[in-house]
Scaffold this motif. Structure first.
Motif, PDB file in Angstrom:
ATOM      1  N   THR A  95       0.070  41.050 149.752  1.00 16.51           N
ATOM      2  CA  THR A  95       0.008  42.170 150.021  1.00 16.51           C
ATOM      3  C   THR A  95      -0.935  42.650 151.502  1.00 16.51           C
ATOM      4  N   GLN A  96      -1.338  41.536 152.057  1.00 13.09           N
ATOM      5  CA  GLN A  96      -2.181  41.712 153.285  1.00 13.09           C
ATOM      6  C   GLN A  96      -1.636  40.398 154.150  1.00 13.09           C
ATOM      7  N   THR A  97      -1.894  40.637 155.656  1.00 13.42           N
ATOM      8  CA  THR A  97      -1.574  39.554 156.609  1.00 13.42           C
ATOM      9  C   THR A  97      -3.123  39.137 157.048  1.00 13.42           C
ATOM     10  N   TYR A  98      -3.290  38.027 157.309  1.00 17.81           N
ATOM     11  CA  TYR A  98      -4.685  37.365 157.662  1.00 17.81           C
ATOM     12  C   TYR A  98      -4.468  37.364 159.292  1.00 17.81           C
ATOM     13  N   GLU A  99      -5.540  38.102 159.649  1.00 16.81           N
ATOM     14  CA  GLU A  99      -5.691  38.012 161.253  1.00 16.81           C
ATOM     15  C   GLU A  99      -6.906  37.467 161.618  1.00 16.81           C
ATOM     16  N   GLU A 100      -6.893  36.612 162.666  1.00 13.65           N
ATOM     17  CA  GLU A 100      -8.290  36.080 163.031  1.00 13.65           C
ATOM     18  C   GLU A 100      -9.004  36.859 163.996  1.00 13.65           C
TER      19      GLU A 100
ATOM     20  N   TRP B 115     -17.034  32.817 158.124  1.00 17.22           N
ATOM     21  CA  TRP B 115     -15.420  32.875 158.334  1.00 17.22           C
ATOM     22  C   TRP B 115     -14.517  33.280 157.257  1.00 17.22           C
ATOM     23  N   PRO B 116     -14.180  34.216 156.940  1.00 16.94           N
ATOM     24  CA  PRO B 116     -13.468  34.553 155.533  1.00 16.94           C
ATOM     25  C   PRO B 116     -12.203  33.912 155.561  1.00 16.94           C
ATOM     26  N   HIS B 117     -12.022  32.898 155.435  1.00 18.81           N
ATOM     27  CA  HIS B 117     -10.534  32.274 155.738  1.00 18.81           C
ATOM     28  C   HIS B 117      -9.988  32.080 154.406  1.00 18.81           C
ATOM     29  N   PRO B 118      -8.747  32.445 154.254  1.00 17.85           N
ATOM     30  CA  PRO B 118      -7.992  31.774 152.753  1.00 17.85           C
ATOM     31  C   PRO B 118      -7.952  30.370 152.552  1.00 17.85           C
ATOM     32  N   ARG B 119      -8.046  29.574 153.430  1.00 20.57           N
ATOM     33  CA  ARG B 119      -8.166  28.150 153.054  1.00 20.57           C
ATOM     34  C   ARG B 119      -9.634  27.821 152.437  1.00 20.57           C
ATOM     35  N   ILE B 120     -10.601  28.538 153.227  1.00 25.49           N
ATOM     36  CA  ILE B 120     -11.865  28.222 152.396  1.00 25.49           C
ATOM     37  C   ILE B 120     -12.071  29.028 151.011  1.00 25.49           C
TER      38      ILE B 120
ATOM     39  N   MET C 178     -10.018  33.579 142.790  1.00 28.13           N
ATOM     40  CA  MET C 178      -9.722  32.759 144.165  1.00 28.13           C
ATOM     41  C   MET C 178      -8.385  32.874 144.421  1.00 28.13           C
ATOM     42  N   PHE C 179      -7.725  32.079 143.462  1.00 27.60           N
ATOM     43  CA  PHE C 179      -6.301  31.864 143.774  1.00 27.60           C
ATOM     44  C   PHE C 179      -5.509  33.077 144.035  1.00 27.60           C
ATOM     45  N   LYS C 180      -5.940  34.056 143.303  1.00 30.79           N
ATOM     46  CA  LYS C 180      -5.270  35.485 143.320  1.00 30.79           C
ATOM     47  C   LYS C 180      -5.054  35.901 144.919  1.00 30.79           C
ATOM     48  N   ILE C 181      -6.602  35.782 145.562  1.00 31.99           N
ATOM     49  CA  ILE C 181      -6.624  36.191 146.946  1.00 31.99           C
ATOM     50  C   ILE C 181      -5.970  35.403 147.755  1.00 31.99           C
ATOM     51  N   VAL C 182      -5.754  34.167 147.490  1.00 33.14           N
ATOM     52  CA  VAL C 182      -4.825  33.277 148.148  1.00 33.14           C
ATOM     53  C   VAL C 182      -3.465  33.774 148.420  1.00 33.14           C
ATOM     54  N   LEU C 183      -3.114  34.082 147.214  1.00 31.10           N
ATOM     55  CA  LEU C 183      -1.618  34.274 147.230  1.00 31.10           C
ATOM     56  C   LEU C 183      -1.375  35.658 147.649  1.00 31.10           C
ATOM     57  N   GLU C 184      -2.175  36.652 147.704  1.00 26.66           N
ATOM     58  CA  GLU C 184      -2.241  37.951 148.402  1.00 26.66           C
ATOM     59  C   GLU C 184      -2.067  37.837 149.942  1.00 26.66           C
ATOM     60  N   TYR C 185      -2.546  36.642 150.405  1.00 23.68           N
ATOM     61  CA  TYR C 185      -2.406  36.321 151.987  1.00 23.68           C
ATOM     62  C   TYR C 185      -0.961  35.709 152.306  1.00 23.68           C
ATOM     63  N   GLY C 186      -0.260  35.258 151.392  1.00 25.41           N
ATOM     64  CA  GLY C 186       0.797  34.887 151.716  1.00 25.41           C
ATOM     65  C   GLY C 186       0.571  33.191 152.248  1.00 25.41           C
ATOM     66  N   PRO C 187       1.671  32.452 152.305  1.00 20.80           N
ATOM     67  CA  PRO C 187       1.597  31.122 152.390  1.00 20.80           C
ATOM     68  C   PRO C 187       1.129  30.662 154.003  1.00 20.80           C
TER      69      PRO C 187
ATOM     70  N   PRO D 223      -1.444  31.434 155.987  1.00 22.92           N
ATOM     71  CA  PRO D 223      -3.058  30.836 156.299  1.00 22.92           C
ATOM     72  C   PRO D 223      -3.191  29.433 155.805  1.00 22.92           C
ATOM     73  N   VAL D 224      -2.545  29.136 154.675  1.00 26.15           N
ATOM     74  CA  VAL D 224      -3.010  27.889 154.012  1.00 26.15           C
ATOM     75  C   VAL D 224      -2.044  27.007 153.962  1.00 26.15           C
ATOM     76  N   GLU D 225      -0.838  27.172 154.628  1.00 28.92           N
ATOM     77  CA  GLU D 225       0.319  26.263 154.659  1.00 28.92           C
ATOM     78  C   GLU D 225       0.935  26.203 153.329  1.00 28.92           C
ATOM     79  N   MET D 226       2.399  25.856 153.327  1.00 25.68           N
ATOM     80  CA  MET D 226       3.155  26.144 151.944  1.00 25.68           C
ATOM     81  C   MET D 226       2.799  25.333 150.774  1.00 25.68           C
ATOM     82  N   HIS D 227       2.465  23.884 151.201  1.00 25.03           N
ATOM     83  CA  HIS D 227       2.235  23.205 150.051  1.00 25.03           C
ATOM     84  C   HIS D 227       0.855  23.725 149.196  1.00 25.03           C
ATOM     85  N   ARG D 228      -0.252  24.326 150.022  1.00 23.00           N
ATOM     86  CA  ARG D 228      -1.356  24.656 149.423  1.00 23.00           C
ATOM     87  C   ARG D 228      -1.006  26.019 148.762  1.00 23.00           C
TER      88      ARG D 228
END
Length: 202
Positions: free
Chosen positions: A54-59, A99-104, A124-133, A135-140
């Protein structure tokens, strides 16, 4: 002064994993000793739906703050490897504040899951999924999907629907909705207290 009555409930809900409670119109409870659900509540099964992007991560974090966060992140990883989970979580939270990064967020989810805190981990995982693959890479991202489904299978969703204006609905003492509203709340399995009130009413 006569008090008015309105539809409200004070119930202790016993929610089962993978089930959802819906607030409905008042129902008649049989006089038999057959077990029934709380008055005004129906328990139904519902499949778990994965959150979509639902959102795109921007640095936007300055480089110096990102470097500080990276240092904390690596310290947290070391604590995690040593199974010092509380200390690891605290360091991840400090890193995220810088640093509010999805990887963290992903690592916080894994840590919370290992600490037997499924509701917080699922969030936490819901937030990660809402950013798409990306920022965290596909395997994560795929691991986040698996963990989310696993955790949600042990949780329950309370769907609250109410129409009377001004009524406040509380779940376990925390205000959840002010009517009219339709809202879903994810809860750990077990017993929960749901109340509703309005000034001037019983």
């Amino acid at each position: 002064m006569h008090s008015k009555r309105f539809f409200a409930w004070i119930v202790a809900l016993s929610l089962l994993p993978g089930r959802v409670a819906f607030a409905q119109e008042k129902i008649d409870i049989p006089e038999t000793k057959t077990p029934v659900n709380a008055q005004g509540v129906t328990v139904v099964t519902q499949s778990i739906v994965l959150p979509t992007q639902t959102q795109t991560y921007e640095e936007v974090t300055p480089k110096d703050k990102a470097e500080q966060a990276r240092t904390l992140f690596h310290e947290a990883n070391a604590k995690f490897e040593d199974r010092q989970l509380a200390e690891a979580l605290e360091l991840y939270q400090k890193a995220y504040a810088l640093w509010p990064h999805p990887r963290i967020v992903f690592n916080m989810g894994v840590t919370l899951a290992m600490m037997s805190r499924p509701l917080e981990a699922a969030n936490m995982f819901k937030i990660v999924l809402e950013y798409g693959p990306d920022p965290v890479e596909m395997h994560r991202y795929k691991e986040a999907q698996e963990k989310y489904l696993e955790l949600m299978g042990a949780l329950s969703i309370l769907n609250v629907k109410c129409d009377q204006p001004g009524v406040k609905v509380y779940v376990d003492g925390a205000m959840t909705a002010e009517c009219p509203a339709q809202k879903s709340v994810t809860l750990a399995g077990g017993r929960h207290l749901v109340t509703a009130n309005l000034d001037g009413y019983i």
